[in-house]
Write a protein that holds these residues in place. Structure first.
Motif, PDB file in Angstrom:
ATOM      1  N   PHE A   1      -4.025 -16.190  -1.126  1.00 16.34           N
ATOM      2  CA  PHE A   1      -4.869 -15.001  -1.063  1.00 16.34           C
ATOM      3  C   PHE A   1      -3.977 -13.766  -1.181  1.00 16.34           C
ATOM      4  O   PHE A   1      -3.173 -13.480  -0.281  1.00 16.34           O
ATOM      5  CB  PHE A   1      -5.653 -14.950   0.247  1.00 16.34           C
ATOM      6  N   SER A   2      -4.129 -13.064  -2.293  1.00 15.05           N
ATOM      7  CA  SER A   2      -3.249 -11.925  -2.552  1.00 15.05           C
ATOM      8  C   SER A   2      -4.004 -10.631  -2.823  1.00 15.05           C
ATOM      9  O   SER A   2      -3.400  -9.643  -3.224  1.00 15.05           O
ATOM     10  CB  SER A   2      -2.351 -12.228  -3.761  1.00 15.05           C
TER      11      SER A   2
ATOM     12  N   GLU B   1      -3.329 -10.192  -9.064  1.00 12.13           N
ATOM     13  CA  GLU B   1      -3.851 -10.816 -10.279  1.00 12.13           C
ATOM     14  C   GLU B   1      -3.779 -12.338 -10.219  1.00 12.13           C
ATOM     15  O   GLU B   1      -4.457 -13.029 -10.984  1.00 12.13           O
ATOM     16  CB  GLU B   1      -3.077 -10.299 -11.508  1.00 12.13           C
ATOM     17  N   GLN B   2      -2.993 -12.888  -9.286  1.00 11.79           N
ATOM     18  CA  GLN B   2      -2.895 -14.336  -9.161  1.00 11.79           C
ATOM     19  C   GLN B   2      -3.909 -14.925  -8.196  1.00 11.79           C
ATOM     20  O   GLN B   2      -3.992 -16.154  -8.059  1.00 11.79           O
ATOM     21  CB  GLN B   2      -1.482 -14.734  -8.688  1.00 11.79           C
ATOM     22  N   ASN B   3      -4.671 -14.078  -7.518  1.00 12.58           N
ATOM     23  CA  ASN B   3      -5.557 -14.545  -6.455  1.00 12.58           C
ATOM     24  C   ASN B   3      -6.487 -15.665  -6.932  1.00 12.58           C
ATOM     25  O   ASN B   3      -6.640 -16.691  -6.257  1.00 12.58           O
ATOM     26  CB  ASN B   3      -6.369 -13.377  -5.903  1.00 12.58           C
ATOM     27  N   ASN B   4      -7.103 -15.476  -8.068  1.00 15.88           N
ATOM     28  CA  ASN B   4      -8.052 -16.465  -8.594  1.00 15.88           C
ATOM     29  C   ASN B   4      -7.499 -17.252  -9.783  1.00 15.88           C
ATOM     30  O   ASN B   4      -8.249 -17.933 -10.485  1.00 15.88           O
ATOM     31  CB  ASN B   4      -9.347 -15.765  -9.004  1.00 15.88           C
ATOM     32  N   ASP B   5      -6.213 -17.154  -9.982  1.00 12.64           N
ATOM     33  CA  ASP B   5      -5.566 -17.835 -11.108  1.00 12.64           C
ATOM     34  C   ASP B   5      -4.731 -18.994 -10.584  1.00 12.64           C
ATOM     35  O   ASP B   5      -3.505 -18.924 -10.515  1.00 12.64           O
ATOM     36  CB  ASP B   5      -4.700 -16.826 -11.876  1.00 12.64           C
ATOM     37  N   SER B   6      -5.384 -20.066 -10.196  1.00 13.07           N
ATOM     38  CA  SER B   6      -4.674 -21.200  -9.581  1.00 13.07           C
ATOM     39  C   SER B   6      -3.689 -21.848 -10.536  1.00 13.07           C
ATOM     40  O   SER B   6      -2.745 -22.525 -10.100  1.00 13.07           O
ATOM     41  CB  SER B   6      -5.676 -22.246  -9.074  1.00 13.07           C
TER      42      SER B   6
ATOM     43  N   ARG C   1       4.626 -14.218  -8.177  1.00 19.93           N
ATOM     44  CA  ARG C   1       5.661 -13.857  -9.152  1.00 19.93           C
ATOM     45  C   ARG C   1       6.736 -12.980  -8.507  1.00 19.93           C
ATOM     46  O   ARG C   1       7.895 -13.045  -8.897  1.00 19.93           O
ATOM     47  CB  ARG C   1       5.005 -13.138 -10.338  1.00 19.93           C
ATOM     48  N   GLU C   2       6.303 -12.175  -7.529  1.00 20.80           N
ATOM     49  CA  GLU C   2       7.257 -11.325  -6.826  1.00 20.80           C
ATOM     50  C   GLU C   2       8.112 -12.172  -5.894  1.00 20.80           C
ATOM     51  O   GLU C   2       7.600 -12.969  -5.110  1.00 20.80           O
ATOM     52  CB  GLU C   2       6.500 -10.260  -6.017  1.00 20.80           C
ATOM     53  N   HIS C   3       9.416 -12.000  -6.010  1.00 23.34           N
ATOM     54  CA  HIS C   3      10.395 -12.719  -5.165  1.00 23.34           C
ATOM     55  C   HIS C   3      10.404 -14.235  -5.406  1.00 23.34           C
ATOM     56  O   HIS C   3      10.961 -14.982  -4.594  1.00 23.34           O
ATOM     57  CB  HIS C   3      10.161 -12.456  -3.670  1.00 23.34           C
ATOM     58  N   TYR C   4       9.814 -14.674  -6.499  1.00 23.40           N
ATOM     59  CA  TYR C   4       9.767 -16.114  -6.740  1.00 23.40           C
ATOM     60  C   TYR C   4      11.164 -16.733  -6.780  1.00 23.40           C
ATOM     61  O   TYR C   4      11.381 -17.857  -6.329  1.00 23.40           O
ATOM     62  CB  TYR C   4       9.031 -16.412  -8.051  1.00 23.40           C
ATOM     63  N   GLU C   5      12.121 -15.986  -7.335  1.00 26.35           N
ATOM     64  CA  GLU C   5      13.465 -16.541  -7.528  1.00 26.35           C
ATOM     65  C   GLU C   5      14.283 -16.607  -6.235  1.00 26.35           C
ATOM     66  O   GLU C   5      15.343 -17.223  -6.201  1.00 26.35           O
ATOM     67  CB  GLU C   5      14.218 -15.698  -8.570  1.00 26.35           C
TER      68      GLU C   5
END
Length: 481
Positions: free
Chosen positions: A446-447, A430-435, A331-335
């Protein structure tokens, strides 16, 4: 009582002596930054550069080296130096000497002398030739002076690489001389391997690309020791030359005095060392300044990248390195997708892997090809470089989901790696296991732990592993030709 007084007196004398000895050692330290290896302006398997920083008044330096164990010591040509004298920093000199006639792939010993006395010794690793297997380590977003950064410095050293690449954000927060001194040199050029750092830089060359924390700060009146990137790295100057205020290089804010101090010290590196390329063994590397102040629709830049890749027709592997990933699921820097505009050029140039950072985690894409949306490209072009920050670039990607890097090792498309977990605060754990939160082009993510990339090249085989700060393998894959 008498004996107690005598013991106290002796103890006091001992403590004073120890303090004086420590002070003497500190005073006698001849270096501001201890010697470190570089590939130089014209890299080859037989040469390397040695750089070090010393006080302005420091003179009478010499460098000697052995190309083989027990061979005779020979001197380099007399070291040269560049004076760095910017406001707020005591003037100092960046010295340079050149090792020639190295045996490709072999260890060599070297020592630095001052006034005829040896003040530094180390073992270096000569570069490899095209027919020799080699290993490199990649990690970005590193110079944050964190425990994870220090542990990864040791992890990188223990991997025994032939060289290290850093896709930007070499030092935080503003790429200042003062930040290099506290957050970089002591960690990557420590005297021993431990949790505080490692003697990495004195052993193998580190090759770097500019990140936003390295070259975004352009106000030399407010930060006169900024842009240290252009002082401390001896890398090729064979790329596209920028013009200040043009599509590649933003305008400096600087008084006449501060501007002169910067340009005198930076020399040719300013305007030339943001984009460059080099060959190492059987691979060609293209290094690009991906900062959003660059206009990626600029035809001269696109033509240079295309011509540079086309010139590498005799190599086995083509790697690209820059800071800002175009394909990122965090989510960070996605844009910040502006580097997607270069994907068709990379594909035409037969690029194998793109190494990036900026996003503080590890991500691997499926092998992919990408066609930018024409309307989106026209919009970026019409608005110019100032629109690049935060620019979403829509388009159509094609994914090779048959490639698994195990049984199928021939990808159809480019693999994009984000290796930005080099020490700074991790992004989006929080996205590590949220494919479900990952983009469709993302294969691995891996975050929740810091890590680095270890790559082994052996002829037509490339093996890439992602190793975490504790030495555990997070990911691995093989590419063959």
């Amino acid at each position: 009582m008498k004996y107690k007084l005598i013991l106290l007196l002796l103890l006091g004398q001992f403590l004073v002596a120890q303090a004086c000895s420590a002070q003497d050692k500190k005073t006698d330290e001849p270096f501001i930054a201890r010697p470190y290896l570089q590939i130089g302006r014209k890299p080859s398997a037989e040469t390397l550069q040695l750089l070090w920083h010393a006080p302005d008044a420091s003179t009478d330096w010499a460098v000697e080296y052995q190309t083989k164990v027990n061979s005779s010591w020979k001197k380099t040509d007399a070291p040269t130096s560049v004076r760095v004298a910017v406001a707020g920093i005591e003037p100092h000199r960046v010295y340079q000497a050149t090792f020639i006639g190295l045996i490709p792939g072999s260890k060599f010993n070297y020592r630095v002398l001052k006034a005829g006395q040896v003040v530094f010794t180390a073992e270096g690793q000569a570069s490899k030739k095209a027919d020799q297997p080699y290993r490199f380590v990649a990690f970005a977003d590193i110079g944050a002076e964190t425990p994870a950064q220090k542990k990864l410095a040791s992890r990188a050293y223990l991997a025994k690489p032939d060289f290290v690449v850093v896709p930007g954000d070499i030092v935080y927060e503003r790429g200042l001389i003062s930040e290099y001194r506290s957050r970089f040199w002591p960690i990557y050029n420590a005297s021993q391997v431990d949790t505080a750092g490692a003697p990495l830089l004195r052993s193998v060359p580190m090759i770097v690309a500019p990140g936003n924390h390295d070259t975004d700060t352009r106000d030399l009146d407010k930060y006169p020791d900024a842009l240290a990137y252009y002082y401390y790295w001896n890398q090729p100057l064979n790329g596209l030359v920028g013009t200040e205020g043009g599509p590649l290089v933003p305008t400096l804010t600087a008084s006449a005095e501060n501007r002169k101090a910067f340009t005198d010290a930076a020399g040719e590196a300013y305007l030339k060392m943001s984009n460059y390329s080099f060959d190492y063994a059987n691979a060609h590397w293209t290094v690009i300044d991906s900062n959003p102040y660059v206009d990626f629709t600029d035809k001269a830049l696109q033509d240079w990248i295309a011509a540079d890749l086309a010139s590498a027709k005799d190599v086995t592997w083509r790697f690209v390195m820059f800071h800002h990933p175009g394909f990122n699921s965090a989510r960070e820097h996605y844009e910040q997708q502006h580097t997607r505009l270069l994907s068709p050029i990379f594909e035409a140039g037969k690029v194998d892997v793109v190494f990036t950072g900026h996003v503080h985690n590890y991500q691997r894409s499926f092998p992919l090809t990408f066609v930018p949306d024409k309307k989106g490209v026209l919009l970026v072009a019409s608005m110019g470089a100032k629109s690049a920050r935060g620019r979403v670039v829509n388009g159509q990607w094609t994914l090779d989901k048959t490639f698994n890097g195990k049984t199928n090792t021939k990808p159809k498309g480019i693999i994009y790696l984000v290796t930005g977990a080099g020490g700074q605060t991790l992004y989006n754990p929080e996205q590590n296991n949220d494919s479900d939160s990952w983009q469709k082009f993302t294969y691995k993510f891996f975050s929740n732990i810091h890590s680095l990339t270890v790559a082994d090249v052996n002829g037509k085989s490339l093996t890439i592993r992602q190793i975490d700060v504790n030495g555990k393998e997070l990911d691995s894959f093989i590419v063959t030709k």
